[in-house]
Design an enzyme around this catalytic site. Sequence first.
Site, mmCIF file in Angstrom:
data_model
loop_
_atom_site.group_PDB
_atom_site.id
_atom_site.type_symbol
_atom_site.label_atom_id
_atom_site.label_comp_id
_atom_site.label_asym_id
_atom_site.label_seq_id
_atom_site.Cartn_x
_atom_site.Cartn_y
_atom_site.Cartn_z
ATOM 1 C CG HIS A 29 -0.264 0.321 2.524
ATOM 2 N ND1 HIS A 29 -0.115 1.601 3.004
ATOM 3 C CD2 HIS A 29 0.297 -0.497 3.447
ATOM 4 C CE1 HIS A 29 0.507 1.560 4.167
ATOM 5 N NE2 HIS A 29 0.769 0.299 4.466
ATOM 6 C CB CYS A 30 1.141 4.297 -1.750
ATOM 7 S SG CYS A 30 -0.409 4.644 -2.617
ATOM 8 C CG MET A 31 1.029 8.650 1.256
ATOM 9 S SD MET A 31 1.234 8.881 3.025
ATOM 10 C CE MET A 31 0.231 10.344 3.303
ATOM 11 C CB THR A 32 -4.697 7.256 -0.876
ATOM 12 O OG1 THR A 32 -4.088 7.275 -2.172
ATOM 13 C CG2 THR A 32 -4.414 8.574 -0.176
ATOM 14 N NE ARG A 33 -3.794 5.967 -6.202
ATOM 15 C CZ ARG A 33 -3.415 6.379 -7.402
ATOM 16 N NH1 ARG A 33 -2.739 5.581 -8.185
ATOM 17 N NH2 ARG A 33 -3.697 7.598 -7.807
#
Length: 497
Positions: A29-33
Site C-alpha cells: 500500500h501507499c498513502m491512499t491505495r
Amino acid sequence: MSTDDKNRAIAAAILPLVGGAENIDSVAHCMTRLRLGLRDRSLVQDEALKALPAVMGVVEDDTYQIVLGPGTVARVTPEIEALVAQAPKPAHAADDLADRGAALKAEQKAKNATPFKLFLRRIANIFVPLIPALIGCGIIAGLNGLLVNLGWLPGVTPALAAMASGFMALIAVFVGYNTAKEFGGTAILGGAVAAIIVFPGVAKIDAFGQTLSPGQGGVLGALGAALLAVYVEKWCRRWVPEALDVLVTPTLTVLVSGLVTIFGLMFVAGEVSTAIGEFADWLLANAGAGAGFLLGGLFLPLVMLGLHQALIPIHTTLIEQQGYTALLPILAMAGAGQVGAAMAVYLKLPRNGSIRRTIKSALPAGFLGVGEPLIYGVSLPLGRPFVTACVGGAFGGGVIGLFSMLGDTVGSTAIGPSGWALFPLLDGNKGLGETIAIYAGGLLAGYVAGFVATYFWGFGKELLEEFDVDTEQTAQTAVTVAQGGPAPEREQEPAKV
C-alpha cells in the site's frame, strides 16, 4: 462494530471481488491505495468492487490499485495479508489459468511500462515509505518554531528541535537503505554507503579542489551511492567464489562504492542539488505566477496517474537545503480546484441523488487534500469537470506563485499532506501569519475558480440530460418493469396555445 472488526470486514468484502486469495501475488500500500499484484486480471469484479462503501475508486497500473484513503488503507492492508496467508492452498495448480493470468499481466505491463515511467515509479517507491516520518518531524518542527517565536517553554524547545531534526540529519541513510532494497541489493549495504555522506569526518577530505562538507549531495547523492553499491554487489556475487563471498562481497561493495561516493558522487550530487534549489528560487522569483499556474493546473493528472510521488526527491532536496519546499503549496492547489469543481457538480445535478451523496461523503477528504475520491468518483467519470477542476488548480497555483514573485514565499516543512492538512506544516521567508494567509488565499482562489469554471463550462447540454436525472426513481421504475408491472406514464404537457 470495533475499528478492527470494521477493517477486517472491508478486507473480507474486497478479497472475493479480486478473485480470492489464490489470485493475489503481492500485497502493498501507499498513502491512499491498496496495491495488489494479481495472477488473473479477468477475475476482478470491477463494478462490484467500486460499489463497496469503503472503496473510493480503482486504478489499473502494473498493480491493481484500490483507493481506500489515508489511514484506512494502512489498517486494511494487514487484514488482507492475514486473509491471504490463512487461505487454503489449492490441491492442484491450474496451469492454464496461471498461464492466462501471466499473459494478461504481461500485456498490461507492456502497455504502461515505458522506461521513463518505470524509472519514476521505482524512485517513488524509495521515498514513499519515508513520508510518515517526514510528516511527523515536519509537524514537530512547526510546533517548535511557534513555541520559539512566542517564547514559550524554553526548556522543551531544544528537545523538540532534536526530534524534528534527527530524522532529516540521517535521511540519506534511509534513502540508501530503500534504494538498495528497491533495486535488488542488500539494503543494509546501501545504507552503509549512504551513511558516508552524512559522516562528520568527510569534512577532512578534499575532492575536486574543494573540502567536502557533511551531507553534501543530500538524498540525491545517497540515491546514487546506494545504486552504485547494488551494481558492485551484484558483480561481486557473480565473480567472487562462494567460500569468500561473505567476506569479500560486502567489503568490496562498501570500499568501491564509498571511494566513488567520496571522490565523485558527493561533489556532483551537491552541484545538482544546489542547481535544483537555485532554479526553484529563480523560477518562483521571476516567473512565479506563470509557473504556479502551470504547475497547479497540470498536477491533477499526475495525481490521477499516481506519478506525483516521483516529485518527492525534489521536495526532499529543497527541504534539506532551505528548510521547506516552496513547490508543494503550489501543487496542493490542484486539490482546491477539485473541491470547487465538485461543489459546482453538486449544484448542477440537483436530481441525481447518487452523485450528490458521493460528493457529500468525499468533500471532507477533499478539503484535507485527499483528492482521489472526488477524482474517481465524480470529475473523471463526467469528463469535462475534470478539466475545469484543473483550471481551478491553475488559478490557485498562480496566486501562490504571484506572491513568491513579490517576495513572500510559502513553503512546507514536510511532504504528504495537502489542503487544510498542510496548515500545520507551513513555513516561509516571512511571518507565520502572513504565510498562512497567502496559502489560505490560494486555496480560496482554487475553490472559486474550480467552481466557476465547472458551473459555467463544465457541462454541455447532452451531459446534463444524461446525468441530471432522479436516479432513485429510475431505479424504482426499472424494478417495477422487471417484476411485470406497468411503466409509469409521463405526465402530458399542457397544450400550447
